[in-house]
Scaffold this motif. Structure first.
Motif, PDB file in Angstrom:
ATOM      1  N   ALA A  79      -0.132  -9.194  -6.584  1.00 16.47           N
ATOM      2  CA  ALA A  79       1.189  -9.293  -6.362  1.00 16.47           C
ATOM      3  C   ALA A  79       2.080  -8.788  -7.495  1.00 16.47           C
ATOM      4  N   SER A  80       1.636  -8.047  -8.541  1.00 14.74           N
ATOM      5  CA  SER A  80       2.309  -7.850  -9.652  1.00 14.74           C
ATOM      6  C   SER A  80       2.932  -6.337  -9.556  1.00 14.74           C
ATOM      7  N   LYS A  81       3.930  -5.904  -9.036  1.00 13.43           N
ATOM      8  CA  LYS A  81       4.480  -4.698  -8.715  1.00 13.43           C
ATOM      9  C   LYS A  81       4.723  -4.027  -9.986  1.00 13.43           C
ATOM     10  N   LYS A  82       5.130  -4.703 -10.940  1.00  8.14           N
ATOM     11  CA  LYS A  82       5.603  -4.389 -12.286  1.00  8.14           C
ATOM     12  C   LYS A  82       4.338  -3.679 -12.780  1.00  8.14           C
ATOM     13  N   LEU A  83       3.244  -4.459 -12.874  1.00  8.47           N
ATOM     14  CA  LEU A  83       1.833  -3.931 -13.480  1.00  8.47           C
ATOM     15  C   LEU A  83       1.142  -2.716 -12.717  1.00  8.47           C
ATOM     16  N   ALA A  84       1.357  -2.941 -11.177  1.00  2.03           N
ATOM     17  CA  ALA A  84       0.881  -1.874 -10.641  1.00  2.03           C
ATOM     18  C   ALA A  84       1.485  -0.386 -10.961  1.00  2.03           C
ATOM     19  N   GLU A  85       2.847  -0.347 -11.052  1.00  2.00           N
ATOM     20  CA  GLU A  85       3.419   0.745 -11.476  1.00  2.00           C
ATOM     21  C   GLU A  85       3.056   1.219 -12.819  1.00  2.00           C
ATOM     22  N   ILE A  86       2.914   0.185 -13.768  1.00  2.00           N
ATOM     23  CA  ILE A  86       2.463   0.827 -15.187  1.00  2.00           C
ATOM     24  C   ILE A  86       1.039   1.237 -15.145  1.00  2.00           C
ATOM     25  N   SER A  87       0.124   0.572 -14.399  1.00  2.00           N
ATOM     26  CA  SER A  87      -1.217   1.035 -14.159  1.00  2.00           C
ATOM     27  C   SER A  87      -1.190   2.615 -13.769  1.00  2.00           C
ATOM     28  N   ARG A  88      -0.278   2.969 -12.726  1.00  3.46           N
ATOM     29  CA  ARG A  88      -0.285   4.238 -12.231  1.00  3.46           C
ATOM     30  C   ARG A  88       0.104   5.233 -13.080  1.00  3.46           C
ATOM     31  N   LYS A  89       1.270   4.831 -14.004  1.00  2.00           N
ATOM     32  CA  LYS A  89       1.522   5.697 -15.138  1.00  2.00           C
ATOM     33  C   LYS A  89       0.531   5.852 -16.150  1.00  2.00           C
ATOM     34  N   ARG A  90      -0.203   4.893 -16.308  1.00  3.10           N
ATOM     35  CA  ARG A  90      -1.243   4.909 -17.340  1.00  3.10           C
ATOM     36  C   ARG A  90      -2.169   5.930 -17.053  1.00  3.10           C
ATOM     37  N   MET A  91      -2.640   5.706 -15.616  1.00  3.14           N
ATOM     38  CA  MET A  91      -3.867   6.746 -15.069  1.00  3.14           C
ATOM     39  C   MET A  91      -3.361   8.040 -15.345  1.00  3.14           C
ATOM     40  N   GLN A  92      -1.989   8.466 -14.650  1.00  4.98           N
ATOM     41  CA  GLN A  92      -1.239   9.693 -14.848  1.00  4.98           C
ATOM     42  C   GLN A  92      -1.381  10.221 -16.207  1.00  4.98           C
ATOM     43  N   ASN A  93      -0.987   9.623 -17.274  1.00  5.49           N
ATOM     44  CA  ASN A  93      -1.003   9.950 -18.580  1.00  5.49           C
ATOM     45  C   ASN A  93      -2.299  10.301 -19.232  1.00  5.49           C
ATOM     46  N   ILE A  94      -3.113   9.534 -18.905  1.00  3.62           N
ATOM     47  CA  ILE A  94      -4.714   9.852 -19.004  1.00  3.62           C
ATOM     48  C   ILE A  94      -5.221  10.943 -18.407  1.00  3.62           C
ATOM     49  N   ILE A 106     -13.717  19.619 -13.785  1.00  4.73           N
ATOM     50  CA  ILE A 106     -14.579  18.618 -13.155  1.00  4.73           C
ATOM     51  C   ILE A 106     -13.403  17.788 -12.400  1.00  4.73           C
ATOM     52  N   SER A 107     -13.822  17.501 -11.295  1.00  2.74           N
ATOM     53  CA  SER A 107     -13.039  16.754 -10.293  1.00  2.74           C
ATOM     54  C   SER A 107     -12.730  15.497 -11.027  1.00  2.74           C
ATOM     55  N   VAL A 108     -11.315  15.275 -10.942  1.00  4.86           N
ATOM     56  CA  VAL A 108     -10.908  13.831 -11.405  1.00  4.86           C
ATOM     57  C   VAL A 108     -10.485  12.906 -10.368  1.00  4.86           C
ATOM     58  N   ALA A 109     -10.960  11.635 -10.155  1.00  4.63           N
ATOM     59  CA  ALA A 109     -10.343  10.742  -9.234  1.00  4.63           C
ATOM     60  C   ALA A 109      -9.739   9.542  -9.896  1.00  4.63           C
ATOM     61  N   LEU A 110      -8.687   9.182  -9.319  1.00  3.19           N
ATOM     62  CA  LEU A 110      -7.834   8.155  -9.737  1.00  3.19           C
ATOM     63  C   LEU A 110      -8.060   6.909  -8.691  1.00  3.19           C
ATOM     64  N   THR A 111      -8.131   5.805  -9.205  1.00  6.29           N
ATOM     65  CA  THR A 111      -8.521   4.649  -8.575  1.00  6.29           C
ATOM     66  C   THR A 111      -7.750   3.454  -9.026  1.00  6.29           C
ATOM     67  N   ILE A 112      -6.668   2.932  -8.325  1.00  3.54           N
ATOM     68  CA  ILE A 112      -6.165   1.625  -8.721  1.00  3.54           C
ATOM     69  C   ILE A 112      -6.358   0.688  -7.662  1.00  3.54           C
ATOM     70  N   SER A 113      -6.577  -0.635  -8.284  1.00 10.50           N
ATOM     71  CA  SER A 113      -6.839  -1.740  -7.113  1.00 10.50           C
ATOM     72  C   SER A 113      -6.260  -2.841  -7.838  1.00 10.50           C
ATOM     73  N   GLU A 114      -5.904  -3.995  -6.717  1.00 11.26           N
ATOM     74  CA  GLU A 114      -5.414  -4.960  -7.060  1.00 11.26           C
ATOM     75  C   GLU A 114      -6.353  -5.984  -7.153  1.00 11.26           C
TER      76      GLU A 114
END
Length: 150
Positions: A79-94, A106-114
């Motif tokens: 339930a942390s919308k703030k860290l969920a958004e930060i996680s998305r940005k981190r993965m995009q930057n990487i 090489i294929s890149v897969a992004l996975t974010i999970s609660e």
């Protein structure tokens, strides 16, 4: 989804343990297939040292063997919308950094999970790390290190 990602991460650790221990002087090693990118606090951008470490790790791995996929995995507390958004940005930057060096496409897969773990709990540190895992082509064929993996 967390259980699936946890299972995937545990499987990677088991494979690294099994293949990372050489049983003879001719044994190969699949160690180093994962890299944890650490972030300061709630910062979504990589620090200079982390960016350099990731770039060095990636280019070394890219040049050692062929890969089918690069998995970028991040978790955020329940339930942390703030860290969920930060996680998305981190993965995009990487992903952007890896894309600039991904000459083999090489294929890149992004996975974010609660996660059900609290941010300040005993495993809260994982919310400030993003795991990057390289999946070698030999794993799909089950032929890594001349050992059949079925």
């Amino acid at each position: 989804m967390f259980k699936l990602n946890n299972l995937l991460r545990n499987s990677v650790f088991v494979l690294l343990f099994i293949f990372g221990i050489s049983s003879s002087t001719h044994a190969c090693s699949l160690t180093g297939l994962q890299h944890e990118v650490k972030f300061d606090g709630d910062e979504p951008t990589l620090g200079k040292e982390e960016a350099v470490a990731l770039a060095q790790w990636f280019t070394h791995q890219r040049d050692v063997r062929s890969y089918d996929e690069i998995d970028i995995v991040s978790m955020y507390p329940v339930a942390s919308k703030k860290l969920a958004e930060i996680s998305r940005k981190r993965m995009q930057n990487i992903s952007r950094l890896i894309d600039s060096m991904n000459v083999n496409r090489i294929s890149v897969a992004l996975t974010i999970s609660e996660s059900q773990q609290e941010e300040l709990g005993p495993v809260g540190y994982v919310y400030h790390e993003v795991l990057v895992v390289m999946s070698p082509s030999c794993a799909r064929a089950g032929t890594c290190c001349n050992i059949r993996v079925n």
